[in-house]
Design an enzyme around this catalytic site. Structure first.
Site, short mmCIF file in Angstrom:
data_model
loop_
_atom_site.label_atom_id
_atom_site.label_comp_id
_atom_site.label_asym_id
_atom_site.label_seq_id
_atom_site.Cartn_x
_atom_site.Cartn_y
_atom_site.Cartn_z
CB SER A 172 14.94 -90.75 -57.65
OG SER A 172 13.96 -89.74 -57.57
CD GLU A 222 11.93 -97.91 -54.15
OE1 GLU A 222 12.14 -96.96 -53.37
OE2 GLU A 222 12.47 -98.02 -55.26
CD GLU A 249 16.74 -95.04 -49.13
OE1 GLU A 249 17.55 -95.97 -48.95
OE2 GLU A 249 16.62 -94.44 -50.22
O1 KIV Z 1 13.95 -90.78 -54.32
C1 KIV Z 1 12.81 -91.08 -54.71
O2 KIV Z 1 12.32 -90.60 -55.73
C2 KIV Z 1 12.06 -92.01 -53.89
C3 KIV Z 1 10.75 -92.51 -54.42
C4 KIV Z 1 10.97 -93.43 -55.55
C5 KIV Z 1 9.91 -93.10 -53.36
O3 KIV Z 1 12.49 -92.38 -52.85
#
Ligand code: KIV
Length: 265
Positions: free
Chosen positions: A46, A183, A116
């Site tokens: 993220s 998620e 993932e």
């Molecule tokens: O990349 C991220 O921050 C995540 C979380 C939201 C679980 O995968």
């Protein structure tokens, strides 16, 4: 106290205490999270959205993940640090998955990796686990598949999706993952999975009955422009920061700053 380990997280599930996980991409945030006592610091991809301003997480590279993981590891004293495997760093072959996971541990200094997982990733997960690397699976909404699923959507709304998710969770637990992120999953499915498997589930938009919760720290701080519905803002840092910057601009323009107490002569 020392760094938290996989065994500590499993123990938390056994004793019924909730696991806390938050994201960090830099040294200072990592220090703050570590000093506050969070269990797991996630160097999530993220960072593509939050740090780099991309629309999706897809452009994030392994080198970028390593760069941020190193900074986070330097700031951390207490938490387990988990680094995300970014898009196109494991989908091509098991060999590639092993190399990416290995680099995040060896060069980044992470204590585990997050991946993932769709049905075709199970053999990659097994191979990474075979290297002695702790793996956290990520199921439900998988941001790296955003174009395939057609946007940021709750997963598991139909029976096929629900069954696939439950099967994947069970297989990840059997393979030896130490935790699974759920998620954007309807809470009844997250509750069912959490009861079904022995390893901890960490929810984000998945209800209160997971074994722990994760949020993007910038959302929690109220630093982002807009945050998802499932994300609670515990502060309004963006407003505070803008107030501080506006005050600085005003004081410089009116020559109130620097006043004599800030002179160095
Ligand atoms: O990349 C991220 O921050 C995540 C979380 C939201 C679980 O995968």
């Amino acid at each position: 106290m020392g760094i938290k380990r996989v065994v500590d997280l499993i123990q938390k599930k056994k004793s019924g205490s909730q696991i806390t996980m938050l994201t960090a991409f830099d040294y200072m945030t990592s220090q703050i999270l570590s000093d506050s006592g969070v269990d797991v610091i996630l160097v999530g991809d993220s960072l593509g959205n939050v740090f780099n301003g991309y629309e999706t997480t897809l452009p994030v590279t392994v080198d970028e993940m390593i760069y941020h993981t190193k900074a986070v590891v330097r700031g951390n004293q207490t938490a387990m640090v988990v680094a995300d495997m970014p898009f196109l760093s494991y989908q091509i072959s098991t060999q590639q998955a092993k190399e990416t996971a290995g680099r995040l541990i060896k060069e980044g200094g992470a204590h585990g990796v997050k991946i993932e997982v769709g049905p075709s990733q199970l053999s990659d997960v097994a191979a990474i686990l075979g290297m002695g690397i702790p793996v956290m699976g990520h199921i439900g909404f998988r941001p790296q598949s955003v174009h395939q699923v057609g946007g940021y959507r709750v997963q598991g709304r139909n029976k096929d999706q629900e069954n696939e998710m439950i099967d994947t969770a069970r297989e990840l637990a059997q393979l030896g993952c130490f935790a699974i992120v759920l998620e954007m999953v309807p809470s009844h499915i997250a509750t069912h999975i959490s009861q079904l498997i022995e390893i901890p589930t960490i929810g984000i938009g998945a209800g209160v009955d997971c074994d722990g919760q994760v949020l993007v720290t910038h959302d929690l701080w109220g630093m982002t422009h807009r945050s998802p519905k499932f994300s609670k803002q515990y502060a309004a840092i963006r407003t505070d920061m803008m107030t501080a910057v506006s005050a600085y601009i005003h004081e410089v323009q009116t020559k109130q700053f620097p006043s004599p107490e800030f002179y160095v002569e």
